[in-house]
Motif scaffolding. Structure first.
Motif, PDB file in Angstrom:
ATOM      1  N   ASP A  47       0.862  -1.034   0.137  1.00  0.00           N
ATOM      2  CA  ASP A  47      -0.106  -0.108   0.084  1.00  0.00           C
ATOM      3  C   ASP A  47       0.854   1.783   0.710  1.00  0.00           C
ATOM      4  O   ASP A  47       1.354   1.672   1.044  1.00  0.00           O
ATOM      5  CB  ASP A  47      -0.969   0.035   1.610  1.00  0.00           C
ATOM      6  CG  ASP A  47      -2.358   0.952   1.145  1.00  0.00           C
ATOM      7  OD1 ASP A  47      -1.679   1.706   0.051  1.00  0.00           O
ATOM      8  OD2 ASP A  47      -2.995   1.091   1.982  1.00  0.00           O
ATOM      9  N   GLY A  49       0.818   4.049  -0.944  1.00  0.00           N
ATOM     10  CA  GLY A  49       0.327   5.731  -0.877  1.00  0.00           C
ATOM     11  C   GLY A  49      -0.060   5.813   0.959  1.00  0.00           C
ATOM     12  O   GLY A  49       0.305   6.417   1.778  1.00  0.00           O
ATOM     13  N   VAL A 100       4.614   5.846  -6.015  1.00  0.00           N
ATOM     14  CA  VAL A 100       3.319   5.877  -5.662  1.00  0.00           C
ATOM     15  C   VAL A 100       2.658   5.391  -7.504  1.00  0.00           C
ATOM     16  O   VAL A 100       1.777   4.799  -7.690  1.00  0.00           O
ATOM     17  CB  VAL A 100       2.127   6.837  -4.872  1.00  0.00           C
ATOM     18  CG1 VAL A 100       0.862   6.966  -5.548  1.00  0.00           C
ATOM     19  CG2 VAL A 100       2.381   6.902  -3.146  1.00  0.00           C
ATOM     20  N   GLU A 101       3.750   5.903  -8.112  1.00  0.00           N
ATOM     21  CA  GLU A 101       3.509   6.301  -9.021  1.00  0.00           C
ATOM     22  C   GLU A 101       3.741   4.706  -9.864  1.00  0.00           C
ATOM     23  O   GLU A 101       3.768   4.985 -11.455  1.00  0.00           O
ATOM     24  CB  GLU A 101       3.526   7.574  -9.981  1.00  0.00           C
ATOM     25  CG  GLU A 101       2.708   9.178  -9.722  1.00  0.00           C
ATOM     26  CD  GLU A 101       3.691  10.206  -9.988  1.00  0.00           C
ATOM     27  OE1 GLU A 101       4.851  10.272 -10.546  1.00  0.00           O
ATOM     28  OE2 GLU A 101       3.693  11.586  -9.224  1.00  0.00           O
ATOM     29  N   TRP A 102       4.820   4.174  -9.979  1.00  0.00           N
ATOM     30  CA  TRP A 102       4.679   2.851 -10.484  1.00  0.00           C
ATOM     31  C   TRP A 102       5.993   3.231 -11.673  1.00  0.00           C
ATOM     32  O   TRP A 102       5.391   2.289 -12.528  1.00  0.00           O
ATOM     33  CB  TRP A 102       3.663   2.173  -9.809  1.00  0.00           C
ATOM     34  CG  TRP A 102       4.507   0.263  -9.949  1.00  0.00           C
ATOM     35  CD1 TRP A 102       3.829  -0.564 -11.095  1.00  0.00           C
ATOM     36  CD2 TRP A 102       5.086   0.498  -8.809  1.00  0.00           C
ATOM     37  NE1 TRP A 102       4.963  -1.187 -10.628  1.00  0.00           N
ATOM     38  CE2 TRP A 102       5.696  -2.256  -9.107  1.00  0.00           C
ATOM     39  CE3 TRP A 102       5.690   0.081  -7.743  1.00  0.00           C
ATOM     40  CZ2 TRP A 102       6.035  -1.798  -9.038  1.00  0.00           C
ATOM     41  CZ3 TRP A 102       6.308  -0.188  -6.871  1.00  0.00           C
ATOM     42  CH2 TRP A 102       6.478  -1.525  -7.460  1.00  0.00           C
ATOM     43  N   GLY A 131      -8.746  -0.150  -4.275  1.00  0.00           N
ATOM     44  CA  GLY A 131      -9.519   0.804  -5.431  1.00  0.00           C
ATOM     45  C   GLY A 131      -8.460   0.692  -6.748  1.00  0.00           C
ATOM     46  O   GLY A 131      -7.806  -0.948  -6.733  1.00  0.00           O
ATOM     47  N   ASN A 133      -6.371   2.130  -9.432  1.00  0.00           N
ATOM     48  CA  ASN A 133      -4.675   2.626  -9.617  1.00  0.00           C
ATOM     49  C   ASN A 133      -3.572   2.005 -10.414  1.00  0.00           C
ATOM     50  O   ASN A 133      -3.824   0.419 -10.376  1.00  0.00           O
ATOM     51  CB  ASN A 133      -4.187   3.579  -8.885  1.00  0.00           C
ATOM     52  CG  ASN A 133      -3.852   2.634  -7.755  1.00  0.00           C
ATOM     53  OD1 ASN A 133      -2.820   1.979  -7.996  1.00  0.00           O
ATOM     54  ND2 ASN A 133      -3.801   3.561  -6.437  1.00  0.00           N
ATOM     55  N   SER A 134      -3.046   2.342 -11.098  1.00  0.00           N
ATOM     56  CA  SER A 134      -2.417   1.399 -11.874  1.00  0.00           C
ATOM     57  C   SER A 134      -1.223   0.301 -11.532  1.00  0.00           C
ATOM     58  O   SER A 134      -0.509  -0.022 -11.333  1.00  0.00           O
ATOM     59  CB  SER A 134      -1.825   2.549 -12.649  1.00  0.00           C
ATOM     60  OG  SER A 134      -0.759   3.274 -12.219  1.00  0.00           O
ATOM     61  N   THR A 135      -0.755   1.385  -9.443  1.00  0.00           N
ATOM     62  CA  THR A 135       0.100   0.438  -9.467  1.00  0.00           C
ATOM     63  C   THR A 135      -0.496  -1.303  -8.536  1.00  0.00           C
ATOM     64  O   THR A 135       0.381  -1.884  -8.582  1.00  0.00           O
ATOM     65  CB  THR A 135       0.472   1.145  -7.968  1.00  0.00           C
ATOM     66  OG1 THR A 135       1.225   2.229  -8.160  1.00  0.00           O
ATOM     67  CG2 THR A 135       1.623   0.372  -6.809  1.00  0.00           C
ATOM     68  N   ASP A 159     -17.714  -1.374  -5.743  1.00  0.00           N
ATOM     69  CA  ASP A 159     -15.901  -1.457  -6.243  1.00  0.00           C
ATOM     70  C   ASP A 159     -15.665  -2.870  -5.966  1.00  0.00           C
ATOM     71  O   ASP A 159     -14.863  -3.282  -7.138  1.00  0.00           O
ATOM     72  CB  ASP A 159     -15.781  -0.834  -5.215  1.00  0.00           C
ATOM     73  CG  ASP A 159     -15.903   0.876  -4.657  1.00  0.00           C
ATOM     74  OD1 ASP A 159     -16.929   1.448  -5.983  1.00  0.00           O
ATOM     75  OD2 ASP A 159     -16.320   1.728  -3.621  1.00  0.00           O
TER      76      ASP A 159
END
Length: 273
Positions: A47, A49, A100-102, A131, A133-135, A159
Motif C-alpha cells: 500500500d 500511498g 505511488v506512481e510505480w 482501488g 490505480n495503476s500500481t 467497487d
C-alpha cells in the motif's frame, strides 16, 4: 532449487477501503507461517500511498521499499524478522511519489532485487492499496492468486466488482478468491458473495471462488490495539479459527502446484489494449 522452494504469491486487495484488508493480510500470513513446523512467509506492504502494516505490528522499521531504490541496499537490509523461524515483513513508505506512481524504471530496480529472495519463501503475501490505480493493477497482475476483500455494504460490492472487471478484462486474470469480512452471520456473508458471483458470471464471464467469511469479532479490535497478530493475541477465537481455515485452503493450493520445478519469478503483465 528444490520443489519445496516454490513460492505461492497472493495479492490481498479491495475495491473499497475500510473493509479490513490489511488486518486480514497480516493474520493470513501469520496463520500460513504457523502451519506445521512453520512455512517461510513474507508479508510485503504494497500500500504505497498509506502504508500501515508496521503500525499493526507495533514496529518502526529503519528501512523500507524506498531504500531499495538505492544501489547499495539489498532486500536483507530492509526485511524485518517478525518471528525467528521464517516470518518476515517488507515495509513500505507512505506517500513516496516514485513508488505511488510505480514508474517502470523503479519497478525494474525493485523486482530485480526482490526476485532473488522470493524463492526463499513458501508464501508471499502482498497487501495492496484499495482501488484500481495503476500500481494496484500492476502488482496484482504479478501474483498467482488475486484475493479480493469485500464487506456486505453495497459500495464495497460495487467497487469489488469494478476491481475484478478491470483485472479480468485488461490483464486477463481469472483466479479470484473472495473474502467477505465484517458480517453479522455466515448467511449474510454467503449472500454477499452470491450477489458478487452472479454479477461476475453474468456480465464478465468470470467464475470467482469464496475463500471465507469473517464475522464481526471484538478480538480483532483488541488485537489491533495491542498491535499483535490475532494468532498470538487470541489464537482460540472464532475469527482466528476461520482465518486458519482460509490459510489451509491456500496451503492446499500450494501443495497441488508444488510439482512445478521452477521457483516463482514475479512476472510482468502487459494490459490488454
Amino acid at each position: 532449487m528444490t520443489q519445496e522452494s516454490n513460492t505461492l504469491s497472493i495479492a490481498i486487495m479491495s475495491g473499497k477501503g475500510g473493509v479490513g484488508k490489511t488486518n486480514i493480510a497480516l493474520n493470513i500470513s501469520y496463520a500460513l507461517y504457523q502451519k506445521g513446523q512453520g512455512h517461510p512467509t513474507m508479508l510485503m506492504d504494497c500500500d504505497l500511498g498509506l502504508a500501515n502494516l508496521d503500525v499493526l505490528l507495533g514496529i518502526s522499521p529503519e528501512k523500507n521499499l524506498e531504500d531499495l531504490l538505492q544501489p547499495d541496499v539489498q532486500p536483507q537490509d530492509v526485511l524485518v524478522k517478525i518471528e525467528d523461524n521464517g516470518f518476515d515483513f517488507l515495509p513500505a513508505a507512505s506517500g513516496v511519489p516514485e513508488l505511488v506512481e510505480w514508474d517502470n524504471d523503479y519497478q525494474a530496480i525493485l523486482f530485480q532485487k526482490l526476485n532473488s529472495c522470493f524463492s526463499n519463501y513458501d508464501y508471499l503475501l502482498m497487501d495492496l492499496g484499495a482501488g484500481i490505480n495503476s500500481t494496484v493493477l500492476t502488482l496484482a497482475g504479478m501474483t498467482d492468486i488475486q484475493c479480493v476483500v469485500i464487506s456486505p455494504e453495497p459500495t464495497s460490492l460495487t467497487d469489488g466488482y469494478a476491481l475484478i472487471k478491470v483485472l479480468s478484462q485488461r490483464y486477463g486474470l481469472d483466479n479470484f478468491m473472495i473474502i467477505v469480512n465484517m458480517v453479522s452471520s455466515k448467511k449474510e456473508g454467503e449472500h454477499s458473495f452470491q450477489r458478487l458471483q452472479t454479477a461476475c458470471e453474468g456480465f464478465l464471464g468470470v467464475n470467482i471462488h469464496l475463500l471465507g467469511v469473517l464475522l464481526n469479532d471484538k478480538a480483532v479490535s483488541q488485537a489491533i490495539t495491542k498491535q499483535t497478530p490475532l494468532g498470538k493475541f487470541a489464537p482460540d477465537s472464532a475469527i482466528y479459527r476461520d482465518i486458519e481455515s482460509m490459510s489451509l485452503r491456500l496451503y492446499n493450493i500450494r501443495q497441488k502446484s508444488i510439482n512445478n520445478p521452477e521457483p516463482l519469478q514475479m512476472k510482468k503483465v502487459i494490459p490488454n489494449s
